[in-house]
Enzyme design. Structure first.
Site, PDB file in Angstrom:
ATOM      1  N   ASP A 121     -32.716  20.380  58.705  1.00  0.00           N
ATOM      2  CA  ASP A 121     -33.323  19.521  59.736  1.00  0.00           C
ATOM      3  C   ASP A 121     -33.372  18.068  59.276  1.00  0.00           C
ATOM      4  OD1 ASP A 121     -34.485  18.961  62.161  1.00  0.00           O
ATOM      5  OD2 ASP A 121     -36.499  19.552  61.543  1.00  0.00           O
ATOM      6  N   ARG A 132     -26.813   9.649  66.721  1.00  0.00           N
ATOM      7  CA  ARG A 132     -27.228  10.930  66.124  1.00  0.00           C
ATOM      8  C   ARG A 132     -26.044  11.719  65.566  1.00  0.00           C
ATOM      9  NH1 ARG A 132     -32.362  12.856  67.201  1.00  0.00           N
ATOM     10  NH2 ARG A 132     -31.657  14.995  67.025  1.00  0.00           N
ATOM     11  N   HIS A 162     -25.252  14.235  62.178  1.00  0.00           N
ATOM     12  CA  HIS A 162     -24.718  15.604  62.161  1.00  0.00           C
ATOM     13  C   HIS A 162     -23.467  15.672  61.270  1.00  0.00           C
ATOM     14  CE1 HIS A 162     -27.678  16.673  65.037  1.00  0.00           C
ATOM     15  NE2 HIS A 162     -27.123  16.065  66.071  1.00  0.00           N
ATOM     16  N   SER A 167     -29.909  26.193  67.137  1.00  0.00           N
ATOM     17  CA  SER A 167     -30.832  27.207  67.654  1.00  0.00           C
ATOM     18  C   SER A 167     -30.571  27.467  69.127  1.00  0.00           C
ATOM     19  CB  SER A 167     -32.283  26.742  67.457  1.00  0.00           C
ATOM     20  OG  SER A 167     -32.608  25.736  68.389  1.00  0.00           O
ATOM     21  N   SER A 168     -31.076  28.594  69.619  1.00  0.00           N
ATOM     22  CA  SER A 168     -30.916  28.864  71.061  1.00  0.00           C
ATOM     23  C   SER A 168     -31.606  27.767  71.876  1.00  0.00           C
ATOM     24  CB  SER A 168     -31.428  30.246  71.461  1.00  0.00           C
ATOM     25  OG  SER A 168     -32.358  30.742  70.568  1.00  0.00           O
ATOM     26  N   TRP A 191     -29.755  24.163  72.878  1.00  0.00           N
ATOM     27  CA  TRP A 191     -28.966  23.961  74.111  1.00  0.00           C
ATOM     28  C   TRP A 191     -29.703  23.052  75.084  1.00  0.00           C
ATOM     29  CZ3 TRP A 191     -24.049  25.231  74.015  1.00  0.00           C
ATOM     30  CH2 TRP A 191     -23.617  26.337  73.273  1.00  0.00           C
ATOM     31  N   ARG A 214     -30.956  20.234  74.434  1.00  0.00           N
ATOM     32  CA  ARG A 214     -30.763  18.815  74.104  1.00  0.00           C
ATOM     33  C   ARG A 214     -29.854  18.154  75.141  1.00  0.00           C
ATOM     34  NH1 ARG A 214     -30.858  18.044  67.557  1.00  0.00           N
ATOM     35  NH2 ARG A 214     -32.777  19.245  67.250  1.00  0.00           N
ATOM     36  N   LEU A 235     -19.799  34.427  47.630  1.00  0.00           N
ATOM     37  CA  LEU A 235     -20.983  33.963  48.358  1.00  0.00           C
ATOM     38  C   LEU A 235     -20.916  34.499  49.777  1.00  0.00           C
ATOM     39  CD1 LEU A 235     -23.536  32.090  48.529  1.00  0.00           C
ATOM     40  CD2 LEU A 235     -21.999  30.370  49.507  1.00  0.00           C
ATOM     41  N   ARG A 263     -36.936  24.351  54.244  1.00  0.00           N
ATOM     42  CA  ARG A 263     -36.754  23.483  55.411  1.00  0.00           C
ATOM     43  C   ARG A 263     -36.812  22.033  54.953  1.00  0.00           C
ATOM     44  NH1 ARG A 263     -38.525  23.938  61.606  1.00  0.00           N
ATOM     45  NH2 ARG A 263     -37.596  21.994  62.317  1.00  0.00           N
ATOM     46  N   ARG A 308     -42.458  24.229  59.893  1.00  0.00           N
ATOM     47  CA  ARG A 308     -42.477  25.353  60.846  1.00  0.00           C
ATOM     48  C   ARG A 308     -41.142  26.074  60.741  1.00  0.00           C
ATOM     49  NH1 ARG A 308     -42.853  20.677  63.905  1.00  0.00           N
ATOM     50  NH2 ARG A 308     -40.840  19.912  64.673  1.00  0.00           N
ATOM     51  N   LEU A 309     -41.105  27.283  61.350  1.00  0.00           N
ATOM     52  CA  LEU A 309     -39.884  28.094  61.265  1.00  0.00           C
ATOM     53  C   LEU A 309     -38.966  27.885  62.465  1.00  0.00           C
ATOM     54  CD1 LEU A 309     -41.323  31.409  59.792  1.00  0.00           C
ATOM     55  CD2 LEU A 309     -39.926  29.711  58.625  1.00  0.00           C
TER      56      LEU A 309
END
Ligand code: IPE
Ligand code: IPE
Ligand code: MG
Length: 253
Positions: free
Chosen positions: A31, A44, A48, A76-77, A80, A82, A142, A199, A205-206
């Protein structure tokens, strides 16, 4: 405890954590890309892009430290939701990296797996995901699992649905469903639970990541923004993990 014995250097305290316990499975919530870009007055997407470089460093660090399972939260689900332009940038980067990075990962013994709802991606991306999994299936150095369009609540609900269907069709006895048999219905079936969840970006938070699997994971929250994440940060998190006492509900030893 599933962990192997190795030495790690703690770069912050400059002490050697002798014979530390290296986690078998590290999961990372990557994050802070947007804030990294904003602090440089960049779009942004630049964050990324730089985040992808940090991921490359992290894969090398994981291999170097003897971590054999690495799971990363890439999309994450909920992501989408954004703005369409950012979603397009992110899926474009995913397409690009699938085409340019998988061969090298393969050559380095990395086995790729993807968890999440891949049906939401364009068909060419879905094909590339499948090819990457297929081509790297024989690797074992790995195990890299990438969570894409992933949400833990959706995953758990899908598992419950599959169980209900199996019971309805008489393939499964409801009384046989327990903590040991349930994980076989999750997208992470066969993957050990994460020992350590890291994180970045200072958020604590998760965000709907591995809610079942991380039940007893140690959590490390770092103030570093993901694009700045480097090997020292990874090793510091491992050193922090090595100092923790995991109890799993039992009495302190
Ligand atoms: C993480 O960085 C990458 C994704 C969630 C796709 P963010 O884009 O969430 O960056 P911040 O949190 O806004 O800084
Ligand atoms: C979590 O980060 C998802 C990923 C890192 C891919 P977010 O930036 O989406 O999480 P929130 O919105 O801050 O909880
Ligand atoms: Mg974020």
């Amino acid at each position: 405890m599933r962990a192997s014995s190795r030495s790690i250097v703690d770069p912050r305290s400059e002490t050697r954590v002798a014979d530390a316990m290296v986690p078998t499975h590290v999961a990372i919530i990557m994050d802070g890309n947007g804030r990294w870009a904003a602090s440089r007055h960049l779009p942004r997407v630049a964050g990324h892009r730089e985040g992808a470089r940090a991921l490359r460093r992290t894969i090398e660090a994981a291999i170097g430290c003897g971590v054999s399972w690495l799971t990363i939260y890439a999309f994450s689900s909920e992501n989408w939701r954004r703005p369409a332009g950012e979603v397009l940038d992110l899926t474009g980067l995913l397409r690009h990296y699938l085409r340019t990075e998988v061969a090298e990962l393969n050559a380095n013994g990395v086995r790729l797996r993807f968890i999440g709802d891949r049906s939401r991606f364009d068909e060419d991306i879905q094909r590339d995901l499948q090819t990457a999994e297929h081509d790297t299936a024989g690797n074992a150095r790995l195990n890299l699992t990438v969570a894409l369009s992933y949400g833990a609540r959706a995953e758990i609900a899908a598992a419950a649905r599959a169980i209900a269907e199996a019971a309805q069709e008489g393939r499964l006895v409801a009384s046989k469903i327990d903590e040991a048999s349930f994980p076989a219905f999750l997208s992470t079936a066969g993957i050990p639970d994460p020992d350590l969840v890291i994180r970045t970006s200072g958020e604590q938070r998760l965000s709907n990541f591995l809610l079942w699997q991380a039940a007893y994971a140690e959590l490390v929250f770092l103030d570093v923004l993901w694009p700045d994440f480097c090997r020292d940060d990874f090793e510091a998190a491992l050193a922090d993990f090595a100092r923790r006492e995991r109890r799993f509900g039992a009495r302190p030893g």
